[in-house]
Design a protein around this motif. Structure first.
Motif, PDB file in Angstrom:
ATOM      1  N   VAL A  42      38.277  -6.190 -38.108  1.00 33.91           N
ATOM      2  CA  VAL A  42      36.898  -5.906 -37.710  1.00 33.91           C
ATOM      3  C   VAL A  42      35.975  -7.039 -38.152  1.00 33.91           C
ATOM      4  CG1 VAL A  42      34.935  -4.383 -38.135  1.00 33.91           C
ATOM      5  CG2 VAL A  42      37.176  -3.411 -37.650  1.00 33.91           C
ATOM      6  N   VAL A  43      36.136  -7.497 -39.384  1.00 33.09           N
ATOM      7  CA  VAL A  43      35.294  -8.584 -39.900  1.00 33.09           C
ATOM      8  C   VAL A  43      35.548  -9.864 -39.112  1.00 33.09           C
ATOM      9  CG1 VAL A  43      34.870 -10.076 -41.899  1.00 33.09           C
ATOM     10  CG2 VAL A  43      35.020  -7.602 -42.200  1.00 33.09           C
ATOM     11  N   ALA A  96      44.190   0.442 -43.624  1.00 36.24           N
ATOM     12  CA  ALA A  96      42.725   0.366 -43.644  1.00 36.24           C
ATOM     13  C   ALA A  96      42.265  -1.045 -43.996  1.00 36.24           C
ATOM     14  CB  ALA A  96      42.164   1.379 -44.646  1.00 36.24           C
ATOM     15  N   ALA A  97      42.943  -1.674 -44.944  1.00 35.56           N
ATOM     16  CA  ALA A  97      42.587  -3.042 -45.326  1.00 35.56           C
ATOM     17  C   ALA A  97      42.818  -4.001 -44.162  1.00 35.56           C
ATOM     18  CB  ALA A  97      43.394  -3.480 -46.549  1.00 35.56           C
ATOM     19  N   GLN A 131      41.018  -1.005 -32.135  1.00 38.32           N
ATOM     20  CA  GLN A 131      40.038  -0.953 -33.223  1.00 38.32           C
ATOM     21  C   GLN A 131      38.945   0.063 -32.923  1.00 38.32           C
ATOM     22  OE1 GLN A 131      41.690  -2.994 -36.021  1.00 38.32           O
ATOM     23  NE2 GLN A 131      39.598  -2.436 -36.343  1.00 38.32           N
ATOM     24  N   SER A 170      42.838  -3.225 -40.992  1.00 39.35           N
ATOM     25  CA  SER A 170      41.848  -2.912 -39.963  1.00 39.35           C
ATOM     26  C   SER A 170      40.495  -3.514 -40.305  1.00 39.35           C
ATOM     27  CB  SER A 170      41.705  -1.397 -39.801  1.00 39.35           C
ATOM     28  OG  SER A 170      42.898  -0.842 -39.322  1.00 39.35           O
ATOM     29  N   ALA A 171      40.117  -3.411 -41.569  1.00 37.86           N
ATOM     30  CA  ALA A 171      38.829  -3.974 -41.998  1.00 37.86           C
ATOM     31  C   ALA A 171      38.817  -5.489 -41.790  1.00 37.86           C
ATOM     32  CB  ALA A 171      38.561  -3.633 -43.459  1.00 37.86           C
ATOM     33  N   LYS A 172      39.930  -6.124 -42.083  1.00 37.97           N
ATOM     34  CA  LYS A 172      40.018  -7.576 -41.902  1.00 37.97           C
ATOM     35  C   LYS A 172      39.825  -7.935 -40.430  1.00 37.97           C
ATOM     36  CE  LYS A 172      43.133 -11.507 -42.347  1.00 37.97           C
ATOM     37  NZ  LYS A 172      44.473 -11.950 -42.690  1.00 37.97           N
ATOM     38  N   LYS A 221      38.113   3.388 -35.074  1.00 35.73           N
ATOM     39  CA  LYS A 221      36.770   3.636 -35.610  1.00 35.73           C
ATOM     40  C   LYS A 221      36.240   4.994 -35.158  1.00 35.73           C
ATOM     41  CE  LYS A 221      32.077   1.853 -35.556  1.00 35.73           C
ATOM     42  NZ  LYS A 221      31.123   1.654 -34.492  1.00 35.73           N
ATOM     43  N   SER A 279      37.962   7.828 -36.895  1.00 37.91           N
ATOM     44  CA  SER A 279      37.528   7.974 -38.289  1.00 37.91           C
ATOM     45  C   SER A 279      36.137   8.592 -38.374  1.00 37.91           C
ATOM     46  CB  SER A 279      37.556   6.630 -39.012  1.00 37.91           C
ATOM     47  OG  SER A 279      36.546   5.777 -38.534  1.00 37.91           O
TER      48      SER A 279
END
Length: 136
Positions: free
Chosen positions: A126-127, A119-120, A18, A122-124, A22, A25
């Motif tokens: 991270v959250v 991306a979705a 992760q 990965s965002a999940k 990040k 990006s």
């Protein structure tokens, strides 16, 4: 080479992936071991051990400059995970196409859809990681 699922089963390795995602990006061309240690708050030997596993699984690449090593994400092996998961989402009845013929998407659209999906996901992660650290 270790099974990709065994490799990503470890939470520290997922956090390293992760972080590398990040940083890439954000335009970084590599992340040093000391930057990973500082960001994750784990010992240098622990980070090195996990980076070795990630390297052997080809999930990261390394660039050497003198005594420093800079790591970058190589997400291609994760396509195996993607390929394994997709049938579970299709098989659960959400997509009953019957006898409808579905035209193939153009390659750029397929790549865009894959990128959005990753991306979705990965965002999940991270959250969830942030909430876990906050004790929620």
């Amino acid at each position: 080479m270790a099974d990709i699922f065994d490799v990503i089963a470890d939470g520290t390795r997922r956090e390293i992936l992760q972080l590398l995602l990040k940083r890439s990006s954000e335009g970084a061309t590599g992340t040093s071991v000391s930057q990973i240690v500082a960001a994750l708050g784990v010992s240098q030997p622990t980070v090195s051990k996990h980076l070795k596993v990630l390297r052997e699984s080809e999930l990261v690449s390394v660039r050497e400059e003198g005594q420093h090593r800079y790591y970058s994400l190589s997400p291609e092996p994760l396509e195996q995970v993607d390929d394994w998961l997709v049938p579970f989402f299709v098989a659960d009845g959400d997509f009953d196409l019957g006898e409808i013929e579905v035209p193939a998407l153009p390659v750029p659209a397929v790549r865009a859809a894959e990128g959005i999906g990753r991306a979705a996901a990965s965002a999940k992660v991270v959250v969830q990681s942030a909430l876990k650290r906050l004790g929620a």
